[in-house]
Each structure stands twice: as C-alpha cells, then as structure tokens.
Write a protein that holds these residues in place. Structure first.
Motif, PDB file in Angstrom:
ATOM      1  N   GLY A 183     -49.216 -60.042 -32.576  1.00 37.06           N
ATOM      2  CA  GLY A 183     -48.252 -59.025 -32.193  1.00 37.06           C
ATOM      3  C   GLY A 183     -47.269 -59.429 -31.114  1.00 37.06           C
ATOM      4  O   GLY A 183     -46.442 -58.621 -30.699  1.00 37.06           O
ATOM      5  N   GLU A 184     -47.329 -60.659 -30.646  1.00 42.78           N
ATOM      6  CA  GLU A 184     -46.426 -61.079 -29.572  1.00 42.78           C
ATOM      7  C   GLU A 184     -45.025 -61.427 -30.078  1.00 42.78           C
ATOM      8  O   GLU A 184     -44.038 -61.146 -29.420  1.00 42.78           O
ATOM      9  CB  GLU A 184     -47.015 -62.277 -28.817  1.00 42.78           C
ATOM     10  N   PHE A 185     -44.944 -62.062 -31.240  1.00 44.67           N
ATOM     11  CA  PHE A 185     -43.649 -62.430 -31.804  1.00 44.67           C
ATOM     12  C   PHE A 185     -43.151 -61.296 -32.696  1.00 44.67           C
ATOM     13  O   PHE A 185     -43.931 -60.485 -33.190  1.00 44.67           O
ATOM     14  CB  PHE A 185     -43.767 -63.732 -32.606  1.00 44.67           C
ATOM     15  N   GLU A 186     -41.869 -61.239 -32.941  1.00 41.56           N
ATOM     16  CA  GLU A 186     -41.277 -60.150 -33.715  1.00 41.56           C
ATOM     17  C   GLU A 186     -41.527 -60.299 -35.220  1.00 41.56           C
ATOM     18  O   GLU A 186     -41.701 -61.412 -35.729  1.00 41.56           O
ATOM     19  CB  GLU A 186     -39.765 -60.095 -33.493  1.00 41.56           C
ATOM     20  N   THR A 187     -41.510 -59.165 -35.902  1.00 34.50           N
ATOM     21  CA  THR A 187     -41.509 -59.062 -37.357  1.00 34.50           C
ATOM     22  C   THR A 187     -40.435 -58.054 -37.717  1.00 34.50           C
ATOM     23  O   THR A 187     -40.276 -57.053 -37.014  1.00 34.50           O
ATOM     24  CB  THR A 187     -42.873 -58.557 -37.869  1.00 34.50           C
ATOM     25  N   VAL A 188     -39.679 -58.310 -38.776  1.00 38.22           N
ATOM     26  CA  VAL A 188     -38.672 -57.357 -39.224  1.00 38.22           C
ATOM     27  C   VAL A 188     -38.998 -57.011 -40.676  1.00 38.22           C
ATOM     28  O   VAL A 188     -39.076 -57.887 -41.532  1.00 38.22           O
ATOM     29  CB  VAL A 188     -37.236 -57.927 -39.106  1.00 38.22           C
ATOM     30  N   LEU A 189     -39.206 -55.712 -40.928  1.00 38.08           N
ATOM     31  CA  LEU A 189     -39.610 -55.255 -42.249  1.00 38.08           C
ATOM     32  C   LEU A 189     -38.464 -54.550 -42.969  1.00 38.08           C
ATOM     33  O   LEU A 189     -37.541 -54.047 -42.332  1.00 38.08           O
ATOM     34  CB  LEU A 189     -40.789 -54.282 -42.125  1.00 38.08           C
ATOM     35  N   ASP A 190     -38.581 -54.521 -44.296  1.00 36.04           N
ATOM     36  CA  ASP A 190     -37.688 -53.750 -45.154  1.00 36.04           C
ATOM     37  C   ASP A 190     -36.231 -54.205 -45.065  1.00 36.04           C
ATOM     38  O   ASP A 190     -35.325 -53.391 -44.948  1.00 36.04           O
ATOM     39  CB  ASP A 190     -37.809 -52.252 -44.837  1.00 36.04           C
ATOM     40  N   HIS A 226     -38.817 -66.616 -27.090  1.00 35.26           N
ATOM     41  CA  HIS A 226     -38.367 -66.684 -25.701  1.00 35.26           C
ATOM     42  C   HIS A 226     -38.592 -65.373 -24.953  1.00 35.26           C
ATOM     43  O   HIS A 226     -38.218 -65.264 -23.798  1.00 35.26           O
ATOM     44  CB  HIS A 226     -36.876 -67.013 -25.642  1.00 35.26           C
ATOM     45  N   SER A 227     -39.189 -64.386 -25.599  1.00 34.31           N
ATOM     46  CA  SER A 227     -39.293 -63.054 -24.999  1.00 34.31           C
ATOM     47  C   SER A 227     -40.201 -63.061 -23.767  1.00 34.31           C
ATOM     48  O   SER A 227     -41.103 -63.899 -23.621  1.00 34.31           O
ATOM     49  CB  SER A 227     -39.813 -62.044 -26.015  1.00 34.31           C
ATOM     50  N   ALA A 228     -39.966 -62.076 -22.904  1.00 36.52           N
ATOM     51  CA  ALA A 228     -40.796 -61.921 -21.706  1.00 36.52           C
ATOM     52  C   ALA A 228     -42.248 -61.663 -22.101  1.00 36.52           C
ATOM     53  O   ALA A 228     -43.173 -62.140 -21.431  1.00 36.52           O
ATOM     54  CB  ALA A 228     -40.252 -60.779 -20.851  1.00 36.52           C
ATOM     55  N   ARG A 229     -42.456 -60.939 -23.196  1.00 35.40           N
ATOM     56  CA  ARG A 229     -43.812 -60.622 -23.672  1.00 35.40           C
ATOM     57  C   ARG A 229     -44.568 -61.907 -24.027  1.00 35.40           C
ATOM     58  O   ARG A 229     -45.718 -62.087 -23.647  1.00 35.40           O
ATOM     59  CB  ARG A 229     -43.684 -59.693 -24.884  1.00 35.40           C
ATOM     60  N   VAL A 230     -43.919 -62.812 -24.751  1.00 33.99           N
ATOM     61  CA  VAL A 230     -44.551 -64.077 -25.139  1.00 33.99           C
ATOM     62  C   VAL A 230     -44.823 -64.931 -23.907  1.00 33.99           C
ATOM     63  O   VAL A 230     -45.901 -65.519 -23.766  1.00 33.99           O
ATOM     64  CB  VAL A 230     -43.683 -64.839 -26.167  1.00 33.99           C
ATOM     65  N   GLN A 231     -43.868 -64.985 -22.991  1.00 36.94           N
ATOM     66  CA  GLN A 231     -44.044 -65.789 -21.788  1.00 36.94           C
ATOM     67  C   GLN A 231     -45.176 -65.244 -20.919  1.00 36.94           C
ATOM     68  O   GLN A 231     -45.995 -66.008 -20.412  1.00 36.94           O
ATOM     69  CB  GLN A 231     -42.742 -65.863 -20.992  1.00 36.94           C
ATOM     70  N   ALA A 232     -45.250 -63.907 -20.780  1.00 43.74           N
ATOM     71  CA  ALA A 232     -46.307 -63.302 -19.965  1.00 43.74           C
ATOM     72  C   ALA A 232     -47.681 -63.572 -20.577  1.00 43.74           C
ATOM     73  O   ALA A 232     -48.632 -63.912 -19.858  1.00 43.74           O
ATOM     74  CB  ALA A 232     -46.058 -61.803 -19.824  1.00 43.74           C
ATOM     75  N   SER A 283     -48.495 -66.035 -22.584  1.00 42.96           N
ATOM     76  CA  SER A 283     -48.760 -67.467 -22.450  1.00 42.96           C
ATOM     77  C   SER A 283     -49.282 -67.801 -21.064  1.00 42.96           C
ATOM     78  O   SER A 283     -50.240 -68.562 -20.915  1.00 42.96           O
ATOM     79  CB  SER A 283     -47.481 -68.267 -22.721  1.00 42.96           C
ATOM     80  N   GLN A 284     -48.661 -67.233 -20.068  1.00 35.11           N
ATOM     81  CA  GLN A 284     -49.097 -67.495 -18.692  1.00 35.11           C
ATOM     82  C   GLN A 284     -50.470 -66.890 -18.431  1.00 35.11           C
ATOM     83  O   GLN A 284     -51.317 -67.515 -17.795  1.00 35.11           O
ATOM     84  CB  GLN A 284     -48.065 -66.970 -17.702  1.00 35.11           C
ATOM     85  N   ALA A 285     -50.696 -65.679 -18.922  1.00 35.19           N
ATOM     86  CA  ALA A 285     -51.994 -65.031 -18.719  1.00 35.19           C
ATOM     87  C   ALA A 285     -53.122 -65.818 -19.369  1.00 35.19           C
ATOM     88  O   ALA A 285     -54.230 -65.862 -18.845  1.00 35.19           O
ATOM     89  CB  ALA A 285     -51.958 -63.606 -19.275  1.00 35.19           C
ATOM     90  N   MET A 286     -52.838 -66.426 -20.487  1.00 34.02           N
ATOM     91  CA  MET A 286     -53.856 -67.202 -21.185  1.00 34.02           C
ATOM     92  C   MET A 286     -53.892 -68.649 -20.708  1.00 34.02           C
ATOM     93  O   MET A 286     -54.653 -69.456 -21.224  1.00 34.02           O
ATOM     94  CB  MET A 286     -53.602 -67.178 -22.693  1.00 34.02           C
ATOM     95  N   ALA A 287     -53.057 -68.988 -19.730  1.00 35.97           N
ATOM     96  CA  ALA A 287     -52.938 -70.356 -19.223  1.00 35.97           C
ATOM     97  C   ALA A 287     -52.622 -71.317 -20.360  1.00 35.97           C
ATOM     98  O   ALA A 287     -52.964 -72.496 -20.314  1.00 35.97           O
ATOM     99  CB  ALA A 287     -54.195 -70.771 -18.465  1.00 35.97           C
ATOM    100  N   PHE A 288     -51.958 -70.793 -21.389  1.00 33.41           N
ATOM    101  CA  PHE A 288     -51.673 -71.581 -22.581  1.00 33.41           C
ATOM    102  C   PHE A 288     -50.646 -72.673 -22.315  1.00 33.41           C
ATOM    103  O   PHE A 288     -50.814 -73.806 -22.723  1.00 33.41           O
ATOM    104  CB  PHE A 288     -51.165 -70.662 -23.695  1.00 33.41           C
ATOM    105  N   ILE A 289     -49.585 -72.323 -21.623  1.00 37.96           N
ATOM    106  CA  ILE A 289     -48.505 -73.280 -21.395  1.00 37.96           C
ATOM    107  C   ILE A 289     -49.016 -74.478 -20.607  1.00 37.96           C
ATOM    108  O   ILE A 289     -48.814 -75.624 -20.987  1.00 37.96           O
ATOM    109  CB  ILE A 289     -47.320 -72.593 -20.691  1.00 37.96           C
ATOM    110  N   ALA A 290     -49.700 -74.207 -19.514  1.00 37.03           N
ATOM    111  CA  ALA A 290     -50.203 -75.304 -18.681  1.00 37.03           C
ATOM    112  C   ALA A 290     -51.223 -76.148 -19.432  1.00 37.03           C
ATOM    113  O   ALA A 290     -51.218 -77.377 -19.338  1.00 37.03           O
ATOM    114  CB  ALA A 290     -50.811 -74.744 -17.398  1.00 37.03           C
ATOM    115  N   ALA A 291     -52.095 -75.495 -20.197  1.00 33.52           N
ATOM    116  CA  ALA A 291     -53.140 -76.228 -20.926  1.00 33.52           C
ATOM    117  C   ALA A 291     -52.552 -77.160 -21.973  1.00 33.52           C
ATOM    118  O   ALA A 291     -53.128 -78.188 -22.284  1.00 33.52           O
ATOM    119  CB  ALA A 291     -54.105 -75.246 -21.588  1.00 33.52           C
ATOM    120  N   GLN A 292     -51.410 -76.783 -22.528  1.00 31.87           N
ATOM    121  CA  GLN A 292     -50.775 -77.608 -23.552  1.00 31.87           C
ATOM    122  C   GLN A 292     -49.749 -78.574 -22.972  1.00 31.87           C
ATOM    123  O   GLN A 292     -49.166 -79.367 -23.701  1.00 31.87           O
ATOM    124  CB  GLN A 292     -50.085 -76.710 -24.588  1.00 31.87           C
ATOM    125  N   GLY A 293     -49.467 -78.484 -21.667  1.00 34.48           N
ATOM    126  CA  GLY A 293     -48.461 -79.331 -21.048  1.00 34.48           C
ATOM    127  C   GLY A 293     -47.060 -78.989 -21.534  1.00 34.48           C
ATOM    128  O   GLY A 293     -46.191 -79.852 -21.594  1.00 34.48           O
TER     129      GLY A 293
END
Length: 185
Positions: free
Chosen positions: A91-98, A117-123, A125-135
């Motif tokens: 649910g973090e990335f967008e979907t466009v229906l119909d 690039h959305s703030a939701r995806v960045q937040a 990612s940071q909360a999950m420490a995903f960005i840092a873990a992947q370099g």
C-alpha cells in the motif's frame, strides 16, 4: 522493456518487482490471472517513459482491447524492493484503477512511477531501516509498472501469509471490503 506475464523470463524476474514477478509466475503456471504486462525499469529515463517504450505500451493495449473494447485497466506498482525479507511496502506505492484511454493510462503510469519518491515511501523506508540496510540513497526505490485488465470485484481483500506484527508464519491475518478494495488499502 515491456514483457507480458506469459513472456517474462526467469532472468528478468528481479527487474519486474514483487508483484510483476508473482503475477507472471501465476499466469505461466496456468492460474486465472487477468491479462496484463510489465513495464520494466529500463523503459524509463528517470520517471519518464521513453518514446519507444510508450509505443510498445500502446501496441499491447491495442491488442488487449481487441478482446474487450469497453474494458478498463489497472495501473499498479511493482517495486523491486517490495515484499522482501526486510519490508513489505504493501500500500505504499500508488495504484490507479479504472483507466481507459491511452492518455489516462500514460498519466497513471507517471503517477505510479513517481510514487516511489513520496513522503509515505520515504518514511516507511526509514522506519524499517530499509534504505540504510541496502546502502541506497533515499530516492533509489526502483519500480516496474504492471498494467492489467481490471476485473470488477464484488469483494476485495488483503491477506498477510505471515502475521504483519509478529512475523508468525502460522498465523495469517486479513480483511475484506465490498468493491474494489481501495478503502481497505
């Protein structure tokens, strides 16, 4: 740059993202997956489709419309990093229906692509420490796009095959709503 669910080869699966890879595998195994195709990341320069890729998208849409002239489509994200051992991104990335017209589909592709690039995806990612873990840098979420025939649903749902809070593989958690599921997601 563009692969149907039927055409996606094993070596291309990592580029198709979690959703694209799974839909292609299910389709190739004979499950009744609504017809569609995947726009691989190589079809983009930044967040813009190349003219060659857009021509391929239009050709595939024209083929799909031969069977159903009044049909509509779902334009969905398929992030390379989604559904990994580190994070879900559900649910973090967008979907466009119909969406129906080529121009509406093109705009939907850009909406979905830019959602990385959305703030939701960045937040998240940071909360999950995903960005840092992947370099990775903050804007490096690579994303493919799935375009699929839209099926009008009476009910839609989400099922986590591992508990999203505890990670327990013996407990599935889910929910459903009437209609397309946008309210749930």
């Amino acid at each position: 740059m563009i692969r149907s669910f039927k055409e996606l080869a094993k070596e291309q699966e990592p580029l198709a993202g979690g959703k694209g890879r799974t839909l292609a595998r299910l389709y190739q195994a004979g499950y009744r997956v609504p017809d569609g195709f995947i726009i691989l990341p190589a079809a983009f320069v930044g967040d813009e489709l190349t003219s060659e890729a857009w021509a391929q998208v239009q050709a595939r849409l024209a083929r799909m419309r031969r069977d159903d002239k009044d049909g509509s489509f779902a334009v969905r994200s398929s992030a390379v990093s989604e559904d990994s051992a580190l994070a879900s991104f559900a649910g973090e990335f967008e979907t466009v229906l119909d969406v129906r017209t080529d121009e509406d589909i093109r705009q939907a592709i850009y909406t979905v692509r830019r959602s990385r690039h959305s703030a939701r995806v960045q937040a998240y990612s940071q909360a999950m420490a995903f960005i840092a873990a992947q370099g990775l840098e903050e804007t490096e979420h690579e994303i493919a796009i799935v375009i699929q025939r839209l099926i009008r649903a009476d009910f839609s749902g989400v099922l986590f095959t591992a508990d999203p809070v505890t990670g327990d593989l013996m407990q599935m958690t889910g929910n459903f709503v009437q209609g397309s599921g946008e309210a749930l997601v």
